[in-house]
Write a protein that holds these residues in place. Structure first.
Motif, short mmCIF file in Angstrom:
data_model
loop_
_atom_site.label_atom_id
_atom_site.label_comp_id
_atom_site.label_asym_id
_atom_site.label_seq_id
_atom_site.Cartn_x
_atom_site.Cartn_y
_atom_site.Cartn_z
N SER A 241 -14.64 -1.00 0.55
CA SER A 241 -14.07 -0.70 -0.76
C SER A 241 -14.11 0.80 -1.00
CB SER A 241 -14.87 -1.41 -1.87
OG SER A 241 -16.18 -0.89 -1.92
N TYR A 242 -13.53 1.21 -2.11
CA TYR A 242 -13.55 2.61 -2.51
C TYR A 242 -14.83 2.83 -3.31
CZ TYR A 242 -11.87 7.11 -4.18
OH TYR A 242 -11.74 8.45 -4.45
N ALA A 243 -15.95 2.90 -2.60
CA ALA A 243 -17.26 3.04 -3.22
C ALA A 243 -18.22 3.66 -2.21
CB ALA A 243 -17.78 1.68 -3.68
N SER B 290 -8.71 5.35 9.90
CA SER B 290 -8.06 4.21 9.27
C SER B 290 -6.68 4.02 9.88
CB SER B 290 -7.94 4.48 7.77
OG SER B 290 -7.15 3.51 7.14
N SER C 256 0.85 -1.19 0.00
CA SER C 256 0.00 0.00 0.00
C SER C 256 0.88 1.23 0.00
CB SER C 256 -0.90 0.03 1.24
OG SER C 256 -1.76 -1.07 1.24
N LEU D 260 -16.34 0.77 5.88
CA LEU D 260 -16.16 0.68 4.44
C LEU D 260 -15.31 -0.52 4.06
CD1 LEU D 260 -15.62 4.44 3.53
CD2 LEU D 260 -17.75 3.12 3.62
N THR E 259 -15.97 5.35 8.75
CA THR E 259 -16.17 6.69 8.21
C THR E 259 -17.53 7.23 8.61
OG1 THR E 259 -14.75 6.13 6.33
CG2 THR E 259 -16.18 8.03 6.08
N GLY F 248 -12.97 10.09 8.14
CA GLY F 248 -12.59 8.69 8.10
C GLY F 248 -11.52 8.36 9.13
N SER G 167 -11.75 1.36 6.47
CA SER G 167 -11.89 2.45 7.42
C SER G 167 -13.29 2.48 8.05
CB SER G 167 -11.62 3.79 6.74
OG SER G 167 -12.66 4.11 5.82
N MET H 74 -6.03 4.33 4.22
CA MET H 74 -6.79 3.93 3.05
C MET H 74 -8.29 3.97 3.35
SD MET H 74 -4.29 3.52 1.04
CE MET H 74 -5.04 2.84 -0.41
N MET H 75 -9.10 4.20 2.31
CA MET H 75 -10.55 4.26 2.47
C MET H 75 -11.11 2.87 2.79
SD MET H 75 -13.17 5.95 -0.21
CE MET H 75 -14.93 5.75 -0.07
N SER H 76 -10.68 1.88 2.04
CA SER H 76 -11.14 0.51 2.29
C SER H 76 -10.62 0.05 3.64
CB SER H 76 -10.64 -0.41 1.19
OG SER H 76 -11.11 -1.72 1.39
#
Length: 137
Positions: free
Chosen positions: A104-106, A78, A16, A102, A88, A76, A86, A82-84
């Motif tokens: 995934s990044y969606a 984490s 990452s 979360l 949020t 968020g 986390s 990273m967003m995935s």
């Protein structure tokens, strides 16, 4: 028959990207009731996160501010930046405030809501800035 050639192993996963370095000292918050603040590099609309640790040091109060009066605002949490993966908090004025886990990044879905993860959550416009406030243990 001759033995089959060995099957090559797949390459190792790419690491990452490193999280941005955080300052070791944060400036004092400009909001009453909060101790510190942080302006993430590259954040839009003068986004700021403010926080204060409770006296018992068992929960943190947060405020996220952004210079706009509509749309959404979020914070968020984490371990790797990273967003995935986390947790949020996302809020829309006149709509909802939830914490999501979360994956995934969606955009989050209702099955990703983490019940009872935040307390005293509110969103509104104060002095022309959208402000999200909540407490988290």
């Amino acid at each position: 028959p001759p033995p089959s050639p060995p099957v090559p192993s797949p390459p190792p996963p790419s690491p990452s990207p490193p999280s941005p370095a955080l300052p070791s000292v944060y400036p004092a918050s400009t909001l009453d009731g909060y101790e510190y603040m942080y302006a993430p590099p590259g954040a839009s609309d003068n986004y700021r996160i403010h926080w204060a640790l409770s006296e018992a040091q068992d929960e943190v109060s947060f405020a996220a501010t952004v210079e706009r009066q509509s749309g959404w605002v979020g914070v968020g949490f984490s371990t790797d930046g990273m967003m995935s993966g986390s947790d949020t908090v996302i809020a829309w004025p006149e709509a909802s405030i939830h914490m999501y886990g979360l994956t995934s990044y969606a955009a989050p879905t209702s099955d990703q809501i983490i019940d009872d993860a935040i307390q005293d959550a509110s969103i509104g416009v104060v002095d022309g800035n959208m402000r999200l406030e909540f407490r988290r243990r």
